[in-house]
Every structure is written in structure tokens, then in C-alpha cells.
Scaffold this motif. Structure first.
Motif, mmCIF file in Angstrom:
data_model
loop_
_atom_site.group_PDB
_atom_site.id
_atom_site.type_symbol
_atom_site.label_atom_id
_atom_site.label_comp_id
_atom_site.label_asym_id
_atom_site.label_seq_id
_atom_site.Cartn_x
_atom_site.Cartn_y
_atom_site.Cartn_z
ATOM 1 N N VAL A 20 0.698 -1.663 0.025
ATOM 2 C CA VAL A 20 0.349 -0.091 -0.176
ATOM 3 C C VAL A 20 0.963 1.505 -0.161
ATOM 4 C CG1 VAL A 20 -1.396 1.097 1.617
ATOM 5 C CG2 VAL A 20 -2.023 -1.148 1.255
ATOM 6 N N VAL A 21 0.731 2.696 -1.119
ATOM 7 C CA VAL A 21 1.422 3.131 -1.148
ATOM 8 C C VAL A 21 0.070 4.226 0.080
ATOM 9 C CG1 VAL A 21 1.895 5.241 -2.622
ATOM 10 C CG2 VAL A 21 2.091 2.844 -3.102
ATOM 11 N N ARG A 22 1.220 5.489 0.653
ATOM 12 C CA ARG A 22 0.369 6.298 1.309
ATOM 13 C C ARG A 22 1.369 7.639 1.781
ATOM 14 N NH1 ARG A 22 -0.618 5.257 7.629
ATOM 15 N NH2 ARG A 22 0.706 4.402 7.875
ATOM 16 N N PHE A 23 0.654 8.719 2.069
ATOM 17 C CA PHE A 23 1.816 9.798 2.375
ATOM 18 C C PHE A 23 1.490 9.971 3.187
ATOM 19 C CE2 PHE A 23 -0.593 11.760 -2.387
ATOM 20 C CZ PHE A 23 0.634 10.633 -3.356
ATOM 21 N N THR A 24 2.890 9.757 4.467
ATOM 22 C CA THR A 24 2.824 10.509 5.443
ATOM 23 C C THR A 24 2.665 12.146 6.021
ATOM 24 O OG1 THR A 24 5.319 10.065 6.127
ATOM 25 C CG2 THR A 24 3.830 8.246 6.051
ATOM 26 N N ALA A 25 3.276 12.106 5.052
ATOM 27 C CA ALA A 25 3.498 14.725 4.822
ATOM 28 C C ALA A 25 3.616 15.047 3.832
ATOM 29 C CB ALA A 25 4.845 14.436 6.242
ATOM 30 N N PRO A 26 3.955 16.131 3.663
ATOM 31 C CA PRO A 26 4.326 16.713 2.550
ATOM 32 C C PRO A 26 5.390 16.338 1.770
ATOM 33 C CG PRO A 26 3.948 18.514 3.945
ATOM 34 C CD PRO A 26 3.155 16.569 5.001
ATOM 35 N N ARG A 27 5.103 14.966 0.646
ATOM 36 C CA ARG A 27 6.325 14.988 -0.324
ATOM 37 C C ARG A 27 7.572 13.373 0.433
ATOM 38 N NH1 ARG A 27 6.397 20.223 -2.353
ATOM 39 N NH2 ARG A 27 6.275 20.472 -4.022
ATOM 40 N N GLU A 28 6.563 13.545 1.283
ATOM 41 C CA GLU A 28 6.779 12.132 2.518
ATOM 42 C C GLU A 28 5.966 10.727 2.065
ATOM 43 O OE1 GLU A 28 9.682 11.473 4.413
ATOM 44 O OE2 GLU A 28 9.989 13.790 3.755
ATOM 45 N N VAL A 29 6.867 9.784 1.899
ATOM 46 C CA VAL A 29 6.027 8.653 1.069
ATOM 47 C C VAL A 29 6.422 7.383 0.816
ATOM 48 C CG1 VAL A 29 4.636 7.411 -1.694
ATOM 49 C CG2 VAL A 29 5.966 10.077 -1.096
ATOM 50 N N LEU B 125 -10.569 18.821 4.225
ATOM 51 C CA LEU B 125 -12.020 18.466 3.223
ATOM 52 C C LEU B 125 -11.858 16.883 2.676
ATOM 53 C CD1 LEU B 125 -13.366 19.942 0.981
ATOM 54 C CD2 LEU B 125 -11.115 19.485 -1.044
ATOM 55 N N ASP B 126 -13.073 16.806 3.079
ATOM 56 C CA ASP B 126 -13.177 15.309 2.537
ATOM 57 C C ASP B 126 -12.341 14.031 1.154
ATOM 58 O OD1 ASP B 126 -15.133 14.996 4.678
ATOM 59 O OD2 ASP B 126 -17.110 15.087 3.149
ATOM 60 N N ALA B 127 -12.083 13.411 1.076
ATOM 61 C CA ALA B 127 -10.895 13.089 0.505
ATOM 62 C C ALA B 127 -11.847 12.656 -1.259
ATOM 63 C CB ALA B 127 -10.738 11.914 0.196
ATOM 64 N N ASP B 128 -12.977 12.002 -1.243
ATOM 65 C CA ASP B 128 -13.914 11.658 -2.345
ATOM 66 C C ASP B 128 -15.112 9.942 -1.681
ATOM 67 O OD1 ASP B 128 -16.212 10.741 -4.161
ATOM 68 O OD2 ASP B 128 -14.209 11.240 -5.572
ATOM 69 N N SER C 28 -6.184 14.426 5.178
ATOM 70 C CA SER C 28 -5.562 14.839 5.856
ATOM 71 C C SER C 28 -3.817 13.799 6.503
ATOM 72 C CB SER C 28 -5.168 15.226 7.911
ATOM 73 O OG SER C 28 -6.764 13.470 7.569
ATOM 74 N N PHE C 29 -3.082 13.603 6.647
ATOM 75 C CA PHE C 29 -1.831 12.864 6.327
ATOM 76 C C PHE C 29 -1.718 12.274 8.199
ATOM 77 C CE2 PHE C 29 -0.252 16.513 4.078
ATOM 78 C CZ PHE C 29 0.390 15.558 2.793
ATOM 79 N N PRO C 30 -1.755 10.655 7.915
ATOM 80 C CA PRO C 30 -1.104 10.329 6.270
ATOM 81 C C PRO C 30 -2.272 9.973 6.021
ATOM 82 C CG PRO C 30 -1.239 9.015 8.899
ATOM 83 C CD PRO C 30 -1.177 9.973 9.070
ATOM 84 N N ILE C 31 -2.298 9.398 4.672
ATOM 85 C CA ILE C 31 -3.220 9.492 3.632
ATOM 86 C C ILE C 31 -3.176 7.948 2.793
ATOM 87 C CG2 ILE C 31 -3.097 11.175 2.544
ATOM 88 C CD1 ILE C 31 -6.020 11.153 1.863
ATOM 89 N N ALA C 32 -3.468 7.140 1.884
ATOM 90 C CA ALA C 32 -3.325 6.799 0.287
ATOM 91 C C ALA C 32 -4.446 7.203 -0.343
ATOM 92 C CB ALA C 32 -4.044 4.813 1.428
ATOM 93 N N TYR C 33 -3.863 7.756 -1.432
ATOM 94 C CA TYR C 33 -4.149 8.356 -1.898
ATOM 95 C C TYR C 33 -4.418 8.172 -3.660
ATOM 96 C CZ TYR C 33 -7.042 12.404 -4.155
ATOM 97 O OH TYR C 33 -7.836 13.203 -4.626
ATOM 98 N N GLY C 34 -5.203 8.579 -4.551
ATOM 99 C CA GLY C 34 -4.747 7.754 -5.556
ATOM 100 C C GLY C 34 -6.201 7.033 -6.180
ATOM 101 N N TYR C 35 -6.487 7.187 -7.649
ATOM 102 C CA TYR C 35 -8.077 6.290 -8.504
ATOM 103 C C TYR C 35 -7.473 6.104 -9.347
ATOM 104 C CZ TYR C 35 -7.744 11.083 -10.098
ATOM 105 O OH TYR C 35 -6.614 12.769 -10.134
ATOM 106 N N THR C 36 -6.708 5.483 -9.723
ATOM 107 C CA THR C 36 -7.346 5.098 -11.511
ATOM 108 C C THR C 36 -5.940 3.738 -11.302
ATOM 109 O OG1 THR C 36 -6.482 7.163 -12.184
ATOM 110 C CG2 THR C 36 -5.586 5.235 -13.500
#
Length: 340
Positions: A7-16, A57-60, A71-79
Motif C-alpha cells: 500500500v502506498v501512503r503519504f505520511t507528510a508533505p512529499r513523504e511517501v 476537506l473530504d477526500a472522495d 489530512s496525513f497520513p493518507i492513501a490517495y489515488g484513483y486509477t
């Protein structure tokens, strides 16, 4: 059955980070999808990666895995595209083995209900199917702009959505299609996909080039798809009296400063926000999301957008993939994560 996933997650700005976790076992009403490829969006997704999206803001809420905030941490993506590896006992067994597209964050495997998946037509390559979300956006932008025969149209921003929008607009009998972008490789692809004229917005003679391309009455229809707040002011200035500006960019937390004290007040220009999550009210009597997706598949057949993939990274190198897209836009179009 697959038991673990990446699983890919963002933990902070520009941190993956990429983590291995146990896969929640699908229910009898679900299937298990083994991911082949996922695509990184250079629009909303990059804003989230940079920490430039409103954290509250709500993601989706319409996408499984994106039901929280930004907000962080977040797993984001839609494709995501993959193949159904297992079906629950209450699911039609013909789903097993199907190639599918899903609006889902980056992960090597996931459970889903069949109504959350879109079967990929047999005649469409997996790499082309990756572009379904952005192609649906391009189709939606064309519908919201309602281009008319003989109109002069300009598109600001030639990222993937801008390029696909130019390609869709190339199917309309327009007088002129002008593509505006900072980066040469994007302008070259805009030409390849149907732009008549391309312009660098930093060129000292930009206004003269736009005037020459569009004529003294300016553009009838302008799309702002760059994600750069300054471009919206330029888009408005490029639009003729009574024209319309379709705003497909999402600027996140970046402020947009507009010069509305000049000709805009008397220009009768229409500014319209365009967002693909729902159909505009004027289309709902005859259009459904299914019909729009069907049209997007047809555009994919004609345009073959896999040509816009410039970089592929294994999922373990996701951090490098995001850095590539963030720091090297002059040489980067579509970045893809490979899950096998």
C-alpha cells in the motif's frame, strides 16, 4: 488467495511510504482484484502529495479507501487496473479472470464489490485502460464547454487532462484549437493530438501570438486546466465578449488573484466550474455516468493514450515516482506504478 498487499501512503508533505499489510479478506459479496498497474495523477493527487490540499476537506466519499479527509497520513489515488483473482460465493463467477478498472488508491491487491469495478473491453489494452478516469474528465470538460462548429478554442495547461481534452476537441469541427503550456514536450504532444497552434505562456510575445491565433474577437471558449492560479487570469483575458471559461483546475490551498477591474465587468464572460464527479443538471435527462464512460472508452480507442506514458516505476519505488512527477514536469507526462 492473496493474503498480503503493498500500500502506498503519504505520511507528510512529499513523504511517501510503501508498506506491506494483511489484505482484509473479501466477503461473499466481493471479489479480489490483483493490481497490474496504477497511474499517478499530476493534478489533485500531486496537490495532496505536496500538502497543498485543504486537510479538512473530504477526500472522495464515492471511492472506497478515500472516505476520510485529505489530512496525513493518507492513501490517495484513483486509477487502478488489474484482474479479478477470486470471487465470493454470491458473485457471478464470470467475474473471475476479468480485467477491470477501479477508482482506488495505489495498492497491489484489494477487495471490491462488482458495482465498484468497470470491466475493461476486450479490444482495449491494459495500458490504455489506465487513462479511463482522465478521459472521462476530458469528455466531461467537452460536454460542459459545449463547443460549437466554427468556434475558436484555447486550452491552458497541457498535462494529461489538457492533452486528452485537446484530443477530444480535435473531433469537433472547430475553427482553431490553441494549446498553451510552459513545457515544450507537452506543446509537441498537443500538436500531435490535434492542436492547430501552441504557445508558451512565458514568451514575451505571448499576447501577440494569441491575438494572431484567435483574432481580434479573442476566443469563444477557453479551458483552464493548468492548475496554476495565474493562468486563470490569462484565460479570462484570452476570452472574447460573451465567451465562456471552463475551469477544470483545482487549486487546493493556493490563492487565486484575478484582475476583474478592466474589461471583464462589461464582457459578459461566463466562468463555469467543471468537475467530473457528477453530471451537470442539463445533461441528466439523457446522460448517465455509464453513457459517459462508454463515450470515454470510445475516445480511448481512437486516441490510444498509452503513448503518453513517459515513466514506469515498480510500486516499491513509489517515492521516486512522485519525485519525478513533482520535480521534472518538463520531461514527464504520465507516471505509472507497476505492481508485478
Amino acid at each position: 488467495m492473496i493474503e498480503r498487499r503493498s500500500v502506498v501512503r503519504f505520511t507528510a508533505p512529499r513523504e511517501v511510504e510503501v508498506t506491506d499489510t494483511e489484505l482484509p479478506q473479501p466477503t461473499d459479496d466481493e471479489v479480489l482484484v490483483d493490481t497490474d498497474l496504477s497511474a499517478i495523477s499530476a493534478g489533485t493527487e500531486l496537490l495532496v502529495y505536496r500538502g497543498e490540499a485543504p486537510a479538512d476537506l473530504d477526500a472522495d466519499e464515492t471511492v472506497r479507501g478515500l472516505d476520510g479527509t485529505l489530512s496525513f497520513p493518507i492513501a490517495y489515488g484513483y486509477t487502478v487496473v488489474g484482474r479479478v483473482a477470486w470471487v465470493g460465493k454470491n458473485v457471478d463467477p464470470t467475474w473471475r479472470g476479468r480485467r477491470v478498472f477501479a477508482f482506488h488508491p495505489h495498492t497491489s491487491a484489494f477487495a471490491a464489490r462488482p458495482n465498484e469495478l468497470i470491466a475493461i473491453p476486450d479490444d482495449i489494452a491494459t495500458a490504455d485502460a489506465l487513462f479511463l478516469a482522465n478521459m472521462e474528465t476530458a469528455v466531461s470538460l467537452a460536454m460542459d464547454g459545449e463547443p460549437v462548429i466554427g468556434e475558436r478554442v484555447a486550452v491552458f495547461g497541457q498535462g494529461i487532462v489538457g492533452l486528452l481534452t485537446i484530443a477530444v476537441l480535435a473531433r469537433f469541427p472547430l475553427a482553431t484549437r490553441v494549446a498553451v503550456d510552459l513545457h515544450r514536450v507537452r506543446r509537441q504532444w498537443a500538436r500531435e493530438l490535434g492542436a492547430d497552434i501552441t504557445i508558451d505562456p512565458t514568451d514575451d510575445d505571448r499576447d501577440a501570438h494569441l491575438a494572431e491565433a484567435l483574432g481580434p474577437q479573442r476566443a469563444d471558449l477557453v479551458y483552464e486546466l493548468s492548475g496554476a492560479p495565474i493562468a486563470l487570469d490569462q484565460a479570462i483575458a484570452t476570452t472574447g465578449d460573451g465567451g465562456r471559461v471552463i475551469i477544470g483546475s483545482w487549486y487546493g490551498v493556493k490563492n487565486v488573484g484575478l484582475d476583474l477591474g478592466g474589461r471583464f465587468h462589461r464582457s459578459a464572460i461566463t466562468l463555469r466550474a467543471s468537475q467530473v464527479s457528477r453530471l451537470a443538471s442539463r445533461w441528466r435527462e439523457r446522460w448517465t455516468k455509464h453513457r459517459r464512460l462508454h463515450t470515454a472508452w470510445e475516445m480511448i480507442r481512437q486516441i490510444r493514450p498509452h503513448r503518453l506514458i513517459t515513466h514506469r516505476f515498480p510500486i516499491r519505488a513509489a517515492a521516486e515516482a512522485y519525485r519525478q512527477l513533482d520535480t521534472a514536469p518538463a520531461s514527464t507526462l504520465q507516471v505509472v506504478l507497476e505492481h508485478h
